[in-house]
Design an enzyme around this catalytic site. Structure first.
Site, PDB file in Angstrom:
ATOM      1  CE  LYS A   1      -3.686   2.678   1.038  1.00 55.70           C
ATOM      2  NZ  LYS A   1      -4.397   2.484   2.303  1.00 55.70           N
TER       3      LYS A   1
ATOM      4  CB  SER B   1       1.177   8.052  -1.384  1.00 54.35           C
ATOM      5  OG  SER B   1       0.572   9.188  -1.973  1.00 54.35           O
TER       6      SER B   1
ATOM      7  CB  THR C   1      -2.387  11.914  -2.368  1.00 53.27           C
ATOM      8  OG1 THR C   1      -2.145  10.749  -3.154  1.00 53.27           O
ATOM      9  CG2 THR C   1      -3.519  12.708  -2.996  1.00 53.27           C
ATOM     10  CB  ALA C   2      -1.368  14.851   2.068  1.00 57.89           C
TER      11      ALA C   2
ATOM     12  CG  HIS D   1      -3.959   8.660   8.293  1.00 59.23           C
ATOM     13  ND1 HIS D   1      -4.349   8.161   7.084  1.00 59.23           N
ATOM     14  CD2 HIS D   1      -2.621   8.431   8.383  1.00 59.23           C
ATOM     15  CE1 HIS D   1      -3.304   7.636   6.465  1.00 59.23           C
ATOM     16  NE2 HIS D   1      -2.248   7.798   7.226  1.00 59.23           N
TER      17      HIS D   1
END
Length: 283
Positions: free
Chosen positions: A55, A57, A115-116, A159
């Site tokens: 997993k 980004s 992504t942030a 989150h």
């Protein structure tokens, strides 16, 4: 089969069934739990002792697409679930949401391959006159205390911070997810599941989707597993986290999902934030 994902509730909820041998025919998993900032770099590392599935980004995809393929399920993509940009309230701050406050200031971010971070940089290019002063990378759980304590001027959070930032006395500058959705009409691509291209990718997608569907059909089955990795998070916060980040896009990325990924990485490449990619490699 070696897999790496974060201990966050959405990931443990999604993979609970597969990890606990509840998916018929699926191979046993050797799990490494790590923050997504770590898995981003694991995927890009050279060497032979690599994970089969990770997993990461979506922002890290351009560095790994030659070796890993995007699996169209299991990840985090949606609406109303984007990162937030926060600052501490001060007596002189009559408008905490004024983005001009950030001009020349120091901002803490959880990763420069997230992504942030891409959303923040794309937003800042449009909204912060003179640009940001300095970027500091720190673990996401340390960002809100750093903003509260005046160690940085603002923080980019992800989150469960969406639900808990008021308890730190912080104010919202902007919801970058809302900005992205208004600007593009597309959902927000946050976390991607990738698998090594040498593997049977269709089969991995089938097993991953089956684990998602099992989680939805038996929501209580994963409770102990989720909470054991939830870093002392309250159960109600963990539940809200899952409800926000595990959604129909988790079962099937779909055309809107692929369009969102292409838009994010295309815009970021135009700004020089990521390498350009061959969009055909997304499918």
């Amino acid at each position: 089969m070696k897999i790496a994902f974060s201990p966050c509730p959405n990931d443990t909820f999604v993979f609970h069934a597969w990890v606990h041998h509840l998916i018929p025919g699926a191979p046993r998993l050797d799990v490494s739990y790590a923050d997504i900032n770590i898995t981003n770099y694991w995927a890009a590392e050279s060497g032979t002792n690599k994970h089969d599935i990770l997993k990461i980004s979506y922002a890290a995809l351009p560095w790994v697409l030659d070796e890993y393929a995007l699996i169209p399920c299991g990840g985090a993509l949606g609406r109303g679930c984007g990162p937030l940009l926060l600052r501490a309230g001060t007596p002189s701050a009559s408008d905490p949401a004024d983005p001009a406050f950030l001009s020349g200031r120091t901002v803490a971010v959880p990763s420069e391959r997230s992504t942030a971070y891409l959303l923040f940089r794309l937003w800042a290019a449009q909204n912060v006159p003179g640009g940001i002063g300095k970027i500091i990378v720190m673990p996401f759980e340390k960002i809100m205390p750093a903003v509260r304590d005046g160690k940085v001027d603002a923080g980019l959070v992800i989150h469960e911070a969406r639900f808990t930032y008021p308890s730190y006395g912080l104010n919202l500058i902007t919801d970058l997810g809302s900005w992205w959705e208004t600007d593009t009409g597309l959902p927000i691509p946050l976390g991607a599941i990738i698998a090594h291209r040498s593997l049977q990718l269709d089969q991995i997608a089938t097993w991953t989707r089956a684990s998602v569907e099992y989680a939805w059909a038996h929501p209580e089955a994963s409770r102990d597993y989720v909470m054991s990795h939830a870093q002392e998070m309250e159960e109600a916060v963990a539940k809200a986290h899952i409800e926000l980040y595990v959604n129909p896009f988790t079962a099937n990325l779909g055309e809107d999902g692929y369009a969102a990924v292409a838009a994010l990485l295309g815009r970021a490449a135009d700004e020089g934030l990521v390498p350009e990619i061959d969009l055909a490699k997304l499918r």
